[in-house]
Design a protein around this motif. Structure first.
Motif, PDB file in Angstrom:
ATOM      1  N   ALA A 120      31.162  45.187  52.043  1.00  0.00           N
ATOM      2  CA  ALA A 120      32.165  44.226  51.547  1.00  0.00           C
ATOM      3  C   ALA A 120      32.063  44.116  50.022  1.00  0.00           C
ATOM      4  O   ALA A 120      33.082  44.065  49.316  1.00  0.00           O
ATOM      5  N   LEU A 121      30.818  44.111  49.518  1.00  0.00           N
ATOM      6  CA  LEU A 121      30.600  44.057  48.070  1.00  0.00           C
ATOM      7  C   LEU A 121      31.153  45.321  47.402  1.00  0.00           C
ATOM      8  O   LEU A 121      31.822  45.255  46.359  1.00  0.00           O
ATOM      9  N   GLN A 122      30.904  46.478  48.033  1.00  0.00           N
ATOM     10  CA  GLN A 122      31.419  47.740  47.473  1.00  0.00           C
ATOM     11  C   GLN A 122      32.938  47.729  47.384  1.00  0.00           C
ATOM     12  O   GLN A 122      33.517  48.168  46.390  1.00  0.00           O
ATOM     13  N   LEU A 123      33.583  47.224  48.432  1.00  0.00           N
ATOM     14  CA  LEU A 123      35.043  47.208  48.447  1.00  0.00           C
ATOM     15  C   LEU A 123      35.588  46.304  47.335  1.00  0.00           C
ATOM     16  O   LEU A 123      36.536  46.667  46.625  1.00  0.00           O
ATOM     17  N   ARG A 124      34.957  45.139  47.167  1.00  0.00           N
ATOM     18  CA  ARG A 124      35.387  44.247  46.073  1.00  0.00           C
ATOM     19  C   ARG A 124      35.241  44.944  44.727  1.00  0.00           C
ATOM     20  O   ARG A 124      36.145  44.923  43.884  1.00  0.00           O
ATOM     21  N   HIS A 125      34.075  45.565  44.509  1.00  0.00           N
ATOM     22  CA  HIS A 125      33.825  46.268  43.238  1.00  0.00           C
ATOM     23  C   HIS A 125      34.808  47.435  43.053  1.00  0.00           C
ATOM     24  O   HIS A 125      35.277  47.689  41.950  1.00  0.00           O
TER      25      HIS A 125
ATOM     26  N   ARG B  59      37.858  47.710  44.212  1.00  0.00           N
ATOM     27  CA  ARG B  59      39.187  47.206  43.850  1.00  0.00           C
ATOM     28  C   ARG B  59      39.239  46.785  42.384  1.00  0.00           C
ATOM     29  O   ARG B  59      40.221  47.044  41.691  1.00  0.00           O
ATOM     30  N   SER B  60      38.180  46.151  41.899  1.00  0.00           N
ATOM     31  CA  SER B  60      38.254  45.753  40.487  1.00  0.00           C
ATOM     32  C   SER B  60      38.120  46.967  39.572  1.00  0.00           C
ATOM     33  O   SER B  60      38.696  46.998  38.475  1.00  0.00           O
TER      34      SER B  60
ATOM     35  N   GLY C  17      44.457  46.301  45.333  1.00  0.00           N
ATOM     36  CA  GLY C  17      44.668  45.867  46.704  1.00  0.00           C
ATOM     37  C   GLY C  17      45.274  46.927  47.602  1.00  0.00           C
ATOM     38  O   GLY C  17      45.289  46.777  48.831  1.00  0.00           O
TER      39      GLY C  17
ATOM     40  N   SER D 109      40.236  49.478  52.716  1.00  0.00           N
ATOM     41  CA  SER D 109      38.864  49.587  53.202  1.00  0.00           C
ATOM     42  C   SER D 109      38.185  50.745  52.466  1.00  0.00           C
ATOM     43  O   SER D 109      38.849  51.529  51.772  1.00  0.00           O
TER      44      SER D 109
ATOM     45  N   ASP E 107      25.446  49.429  45.501  1.00  0.00           N
ATOM     46  CA  ASP E 107      26.283  48.332  45.016  1.00  0.00           C
ATOM     47  C   ASP E 107      26.930  48.703  43.670  1.00  0.00           C
ATOM     48  O   ASP E 107      27.877  48.053  43.239  1.00  0.00           O
TER      49      ASP E 107
ATOM     50  N   THR F 126      30.996  49.598  39.011  1.00  0.00           N
ATOM     51  CA  THR F 126      30.849  48.477  38.071  1.00  0.00           C
ATOM     52  C   THR F 126      30.981  48.904  36.609  1.00  0.00           C
ATOM     53  O   THR F 126      30.902  48.056  35.733  1.00  0.00           O
TER      54      THR F 126
END
Ligand SMILES: [Zn+2]
Length: 441
Positions: free
Chosen positions: A29-34, A36-37, A62, A66, A272, A301
């Motif tokens: 979930a953390l990877q997906l957030r990162h 997307r940003s 967005g 996944s 991550d 990141t």
């Protein structure tokens, strides 16, 4: 006399960052957030990447629902960095860089990478994490023989060691006799270098007299070039230390992308910060864990130089079984150097690591060698230059034995040339193991 090293009592259980042990669902979930940003950053600030994403139908972070959607993102490669040399792929203004580093590139130009202040902070934390995983503890004395300069190996280990609270000696590369003197006099616990240079340092230590095993040295952090298990055994015996493998590339940050834990089940990827995939280099389809292919990384990141699905050219495979160390990240195994290191000789492909493995397992040879490819007539000739280690038969008998053994291991006729001890050039950084003297090579 140097003080003894801090106790390593429960050393194997020290974990720098809780991200290393996150349950897989939370990590992903953390990877997906990162991710997307990162996509948003590329779309906003890196015209080259934005154009490619748009062509693939991705116009917002967005659009990626996944991690499986990673496969919708186009690859990048070294040629893209070359085409945009030196700063064309930055996603920030050049003025926001606080450092530039580089690695050897293609077409005679280096591969230039840049870091924002935030990128440097992340890199330092990643190095502290990986070095802690390898066994570095506060108060240990680190002899850093990696080159300080554009090569990321020098400053990367330097800052990671300082962050941990170790004592870092920035020796840099070269002047091997002086390296041996400083290692001995300052009482280093940890040696940082390329694997091939560790062997040169070991030789200088042995020549300078005294018992290497009685030194406080107990840990070696090695990376920057591919090496085999046979080479690891040679280094561990010659320097009386535990040799730990580090993996990285300047395009991601430098060292700190992956490193070994004490369980030696492979190199834990710092997932991550980097999404890793293994692909079949021909079809470019993703292959499952346990299957060897080309490593592909996506920075999650990076601010200055985000790279999406970067094809490293490095060969390896992923292991995802639980590791006894408690970290939940996948590991790299079977690292074999670059796909383009593969030699094709008389139509047969052979990887230099296969030759190294056979050679160092043979006994009676020193771990210094070169492979020379030539085409004196219509056919390629491959010659292995090596040195006896003084424990085995004479040079002629050694030559005959090695030629037989190499043919068995590689299926190729390889000429062996046994050189006088000490005459094969020693590396002071990344070793040059292969000389391709064929026309056009
Ligand atoms: Zn582990």
């Amino acid at each position: 006399m140097p003080a003894s090293a801090p106790s390593e009592g429960a050393a194997d259980r020290v974990i720098w960052d809780r991200a290393e042990t996150l349950p897989r669902d939370q990590l992903e979930a953390l990877q997906l957030r990162h991710l997307r940003s990162t996509l948003a950053r590329v779309l906003r600030g890196q015209p080259f990447g934005a154009e490619r994403l748009a062509a693939a139908g991705i116009t917002a972070g967005g659009d990626i629902g996944s991690l499986a959607d990673l496969s919708r993102i186009p690859f990048t490669g070294k040629a893209d960095l070359h085409a945009n040399y030196p700063f064309g792929l930055l996603a920030v203004e050049r003025e926001q860089l606080v450092r530039v580093q580089a690695s050897s590139g293609t077409h005679g130009k280096p591969t230039v990478v840049g870091y924002t202040r935030g990128d440097l902070e992340t890199w330092t934390e990643l190095m502290a994490r990986c070095m802690t995983m390898a066994g570095v503890r506060p108060g240990m004395l680190i002899h850093n023989a990696n080159g300080y300069g554009l090569f990321t190996g020098g400053l990367g280990f330097h800052e990671g060691g300082e962050r941990i609270g170790a004592t870092v000696v920035p020796v840099s590369g070269g002047f091997t006799a002086r390296q041996a003197m400083l290692l001995r006099d300052l009482g280093a616990h940890v040696l940082v270098s390329t694997p091939s240079y560790a062997l040169a340092v070991a030789q200088a230590l042995a020549e300078s007299g005294g018992d290497v095993a009685s030194l406080p040295l107990r840990l070696g952090l090695f990376g920057g070039e591919p090496w085999t298990e046979a080479m690891r055994g040679q280094i561990e015996r010659a320097l009386s230390l535990r040799a730990v493998s580090f993996y990285g590339l300047s395009e991601m940050c430098g060292p700190g992308v992956a490193a070994e834990c004490p369980a030696r089940t492979g190199l834990h990827v710092q997932e991550d910060h980097f999404a890793v995939e293994v692909i079949d280099p021909d079809s470019t389809h993703r292959v499952p864990p346990g299957t060897t292919g080309e490593l592909v990384f996506t920075t999650l990141t990076k601010e200055a130089l985000p790279l999406l699905r970067y094809r490293t050219g490095d060969i390896g495979c992923l292991a995802d079984a639980p590791c006894p160390c408690g970290r939940t990240t996948v590991r790299l195994t079977g690292l074999r150097g670059r796909t383009d290191d593969m030699l094709i000789v008389r139509g047969v492909s052979v990887h230099p690591s296969t030759v190294e493995h056979a050679l160092l397992g043979a006994g009676g040879v020193a771990p210094h060698y070169r492979l020379i490819v030539e085409r004196p007539g219509p056919l390629d000739e491959l010659t292995l230059e090596c040195e006896p280690d003084g424990t085995g038969e004479g040079p002629e008998a050694l030559r005959v034995r090695l030629e037989h053994l190499l043919r068995e291991h590689t299926g190729l006729r390889i000429n062996v040339s046994v050189a006088e001890p000490g005459t094969i050039p020693r590396s002071e950084g990344k070793a040059v193991r292969v000389l391709d003297r064929r026309a056009g090579a």
